[in-house]
Scaffold this motif. Sequence first.
Motif, PDB file in Angstrom:
ATOM      1  N   ALA A 284     -19.291 -57.525   7.450  1.00 38.95           N
ATOM      2  CA  ALA A 284     -20.326 -57.449   8.483  1.00 38.95           C
ATOM      3  C   ALA A 284     -20.679 -58.835   9.024  1.00 38.95           C
ATOM      4  N   THR A 285     -20.777 -59.815   8.130  1.00 41.62           N
ATOM      5  CA  THR A 285     -21.113 -61.171   8.598  1.00 41.62           C
ATOM      6  C   THR A 285     -19.994 -61.741   9.457  1.00 41.62           C
TER       7      THR A 285
ATOM      8  N   LEU B 160     -20.485 -60.209  12.801  1.00 39.60           N
ATOM      9  CA  LEU B 160     -21.597 -60.848  13.510  1.00 39.60           C
ATOM     10  C   LEU B 160     -21.177 -62.199  14.069  1.00 39.60           C
TER      11      LEU B 160
ATOM     12  N   TYR C 212     -22.781 -57.410  17.391  1.00 43.55           N
ATOM     13  CA  TYR C 212     -24.023 -57.312  16.641  1.00 43.55           C
ATOM     14  C   TYR C 212     -24.411 -55.868  16.299  1.00 43.55           C
ATOM     15  N   ASP C 213     -23.535 -54.917  16.580  1.00 41.61           N
ATOM     16  CA  ASP C 213     -23.859 -53.519  16.291  1.00 41.61           C
ATOM     17  C   ASP C 213     -23.379 -53.072  14.919  1.00 41.61           C
ATOM     18  N   ARG C 214     -22.721 -53.961  14.179  1.00 37.21           N
ATOM     19  CA  ARG C 214     -22.210 -53.602  12.849  1.00 37.21           C
ATOM     20  C   ARG C 214     -23.375 -53.529  11.864  1.00 37.21           C
ATOM     21  N   ARG C 215     -23.406 -52.455  11.078  1.00 36.01           N
ATOM     22  CA  ARG C 215     -24.438 -52.288  10.078  1.00 36.01           C
ATOM     23  C   ARG C 215     -23.792 -52.041   8.709  1.00 36.01           C
TER      24      ARG C 215
ATOM     25  N   ASN D 288     -28.460 -56.558   7.833  1.00 34.33           N
ATOM     26  CA  ASN D 288     -28.754 -55.627   8.927  1.00 34.33           C
ATOM     27  C   ASN D 288     -29.872 -56.153   9.815  1.00 34.33           C
TER      28      ASN D 288
ATOM     29  N   GLY E 144     -28.489 -58.838  11.985  1.00 36.96           N
ATOM     30  CA  GLY E 144     -27.747 -58.276  13.107  1.00 36.96           C
ATOM     31  C   GLY E 144     -28.665 -57.790  14.217  1.00 36.96           C
ATOM     32  N   GLU E 145     -29.757 -57.135  13.828  1.00 39.39           N
ATOM     33  CA  GLU E 145     -30.709 -56.651  14.838  1.00 39.39           C
ATOM     34  C   GLU E 145     -31.352 -57.804  15.597  1.00 39.39           C
TER      35      GLU E 145
END
Length: 373
Positions: free
Chosen positions: A106-107, A110, A115-118, A135, A138-139
């Motif tokens: 995820a990082t 990012l 930035y939509d990866r959770r 998370n 990312g938001e």
Amino acid sequence: MNRLSVRLLLSHALVAAIGGLTTYLLVRFLAPQMYDRDVRMMGGPGGAGGPAGGPGVGGAGLREVTVSAMNNAVLVGVLAGIVTAVLAGAYSSSRVMRPLRAVSAATHTLAQGRYDRRVTVPRELELAAVAEDVNALGERLAETEARRVRLLGEVAHEMRTPLTVLDGYVEGMVDGVFEPGPEVLTELGAEVRRLRRLADDLSALSRAEEGRLELRAAEVDLAGLAVRAAERLRAQLDDAGVRLEVPAPSGPLPVTADADRLAQVVTNLVGNALAATPAGGVVEVTSRRAGGEAVVSVRDTGTGLAAGDLERVFERFYRVPGGADARAGRHTGSGIGLTIARGIARAHGGNVTASSGGPGRGSTFELRVPLGG
């Protein structure tokens, strides 16, 4: 050795090996002594005959056989325990590494601007905290990117109007439609000043949001400063038909701050109140102590704010729908004055907040700065 999975596996194996070795040594040392003690308590040397008159096994031989069997059994048990611990460690480390690999992926996503990866939040509390932080990051990055894109569009929109006016006047003068007289040059000068003000405001906003505001701190009486800043705008309020009320402060409010920057905040708040208040309305500027803070309040009887707008008015280029400017078709200022005001206040350790009874019931903006020693 630097991989977490290997270290977890080795830690499990080491714990199992230490526990097994300790067990083995204790059994090897204690088993003979315990055997001898039990035999003595039974009242004999421990001899026993073989079955059906066969050859017997003496007490010493029986002792050796028993201890040897016990040692062998313990050794086998220890080895089996170590193998079991290694397998359990491998399984445990794989379970731990699975969410960590997801966090790592995820990082990386990012970092690539997606930035939509959770990350799926695992059950383990510590790993869940890490996943939730990623998370949240990312938001926040997604919100920042959205604000950046929106800012570019809003800046382009703000610049388009004065540039269109300038382009129209210049083309008109080239075509001979307009004469370069005082009236035309005055309009051109107003649009150029608007562009310069936008550039200055954007520069101030950038410094405020990046924490690069240059503050020349000194002992300042915030109450007197607020009175002087408000009085400088009295002529503008009189021209707009808005009454300015500035009661004499009950006493000084000493703060350690940059006087010019705080005067800019008060000026922005009063200018914002003027923009929101129609003719016949009132703008009141007061100051007071509140705990350990000096507070300057700017209250108006203008259009007011809905609950959802109390924070949004501090966003860049946000204008309240149906406000006084919108109804009159005017756009005074660049739309980032309140954003800059809050940034300056926070750079002083304070804040700017908004409150309102609702649309049509006026608004109150408060500048709060910690009192000086």
